[in-house]
Motif scaffolding. Structure first.
Motif: not given
Lengths: 356, 356
Positions: A171, A294, A300-301, A297-298, A133, A318-319, A163, A304-305
């Protein structure tokens, strides 16, 4: 006027070479600057090239700096940029941050004696390919008032955090701690249009729609706009950036941060430290959990958004999405420069005997 | 009803003892909770005590957790809170962060399997006495929409950063990444007053002054309020907090963060990780430059901001000023609790046989 980005980048590189930058530094600086044009941060790209040359002309820029570590621990350091191009000093500091992250999990570098580092996102994104990151901040000359202040004490002080994900693009949040970038005010000024209330205040600290307010003694407002809408939070954020970049490094801070080389706004006043300050950070993902877990999961994040129901005619982003789309478009179709910028570049071409 | 803070703190401690917390944990948790009342974050203080007991009643709170490090490097770690009180888990993680900072300059801890950690500023301020900069963030159940979304996907996701000075009190920024705290909406609801435009949206994503909007399917807005005033920046900030706290630790993130134990809003839905996530950090000042030099410059920063000319009838504050003034006032004059909170406490007193 539309130009291919690679043509502009090569021109930028040649100008930096002409003022005495080493080959590698000129190439790196040209990449950072063109990245701003590509990603839509037009005010921090090619339009600034003549400003860097003015910094050089005024003895405030060392084209061949000896960048060095002043003090360090395994996970922290202060780096002295030796008045080098921020476009070169910041990536150098980011590399040190990543080395430290490789060794002990994270690295955090506060930088003194630098100047404008261009687009914050570029530096943060350097971490991505290493499954880290990335974090980048810088202070800047005062254009912004703290809540309730009539006086400008903070710069637009941006924050960028990058990220990595796996199947999705990264991101990348990259934003100034103000309600709006100064570049947007300049667009309104050229059009003669008023500004939305909440972007600027006048010299008495009153809300105004005067898009020339900053020139007339007013100021940009912190993110939030006014106290009722949380401007103390935007002020707090800008202050954190200033303290991490300026006070922690021994650079200038607050109202003492020297101006970038815009016409008629050249000289630095009283100094309380060395040059402009930055703060760069890198954290190894697997210093926390396995990078593959990780990044899944990102994904998935991000998915989802993106899937959230949006208000009519919009979509949930997403940014990093808008800048990445613009980058693809501009790489394909070229970069549109305004006439004053083209004239600036022609002036540099004449001066240094470079074709443009 | 006005109560001495020490009386309330001791009552809180006894309630945590009654549900099975060890002596030290009960004392620490009472300090964190009362700190919110003292510093004016009333919604995160004594008013939450019965909520923590409901978490316990519902099996979502382990009063005697085995908090452990899941994975670490010299400067990073993931800590598993074992469903303990966030009020205890977060200070534990902050201590690990400070140990790492002592060893290698900085320490950064992402926490999984925790729950509400109270006032973020308390944890960040733990670093001050060690001449460190403290950093605390947490994710929370979804109340906030990303820009252009109709759906709530983020919590109010606060950030606290505490920075020591020498002769001045510390700089302590502590704010949610929303335009306004949900506690302020509740005050308007009790009064039957409308909300300023820019605080909330309705269920269709339109601006509204309905102070019950969040209950009616609407949402709190990110800092900035709308796109024109930079809500994508507040959204980016809330997202960074969520990723550092939730995704990096293996806790829940985004819309999956479980709710705090408010009546009728108890059960956690689908889970993608363990509990609520936090992120705590500490940086040793002398990992960058001598602490005395830094703190002298912080004094200069603080004095300069205090000296700025203010708009009529106001003064320019430094982050942490209002909370510190309130803390002194409330330590001297007591804490005013609303009747529903007093009734809650009386109910707990009856249940556990504690005097109130």
């Amino acid at each position: 006027m539309i130009y291919e980005y690679s043509y502009l980048q090569d021109f930028i590189r040649k100008v930096f070479l002409a003022i005495g930058c080493p080959e590698q530094d000129a190439l790196l600086a040209s990449k950072v600057l063109i990245s701003a044009d590509l990603r839509g941060v037009d005010s921090h790209g090619t339009a600034r090239l003549s400003g860097y040359v003015r910094l050089y002309d005024n003895g405030r820029l060392n084209p061949n700096p000896q960048i060095k570590i002043v003090h360090e621990t395994p996970s922290t350091a202060v780096i002295d940029g030796d008045k080098g191009l921020g476009l070169v000093v910041a990536p150098h500091a980011m590399k040190v941050a990543m080395e430290k992250a490789n060794n002990v999990g994270s690295g955090w570098i506060s930088v003194q004696n630098s100047n404008h580092f261009g687009i914050a996102g570029f530096h943060a994104m350097m971490a991505l390919e290493n499954d880290m990151i990335g974090w980048a901040m810088t202070n800047a000359a005062p254009l912004v008032t703290p809540t309730f202040s009539k006086e400008k004490l903070l710069g637009t002080n941006p924050i960028a955090v990058a990220v990595p994900a796996e199947k999705n693009p990264a991101f990348v949040a990259d934003f100034a701690s103000t309600a709006v970038a100064y570049g947007k005010m300049e667009i309104l000024q050229r059009k003669g249009s008023p500004a939305p209330i909440g972007w600027v205040q006048d010299k008495e600290g009153n809300p105004t729609d005067d898009s020339n307010a900053v020139k007339n003694g007013g100021a940009l407002l912190p993110l939030g706009g006014d106290r009722e809408h949380g401007s103390h939070k935007g002020y707090g954020l800008g202050a954190i950036v200033d303290i991490f970049s300026g006070v922690l490094s021994g650079a200038n801070f607050g109202p003492w941060v020297p101006p970038f080389a815009t016409a008629g706004f050249m000289a630095a006043g009283e100094q309380v430290g060395k040059g402009t300050g930055h703060f760069l950070g890198a954290m190894r993902i697997d210093g926390f959990r396995p990078a593959a877990d990780f990044k899944a999961d990102m994904d998935r994040w991000i998915d989802r958004f993106h899937a959230a129901p949006a208000v009519d005619g919009q979509k949930v982003l997403v940014p990093g999405d808008p800048e990445r789309e613009l980058e693809a478009e501009r790489k394909a179709n070229g970069i549109n420069l305004l006439e004053p910028v083209v004239n600036d570049l022609k002036g540099l071409a004449d001066r240094f005997g470079i074709e443009f």
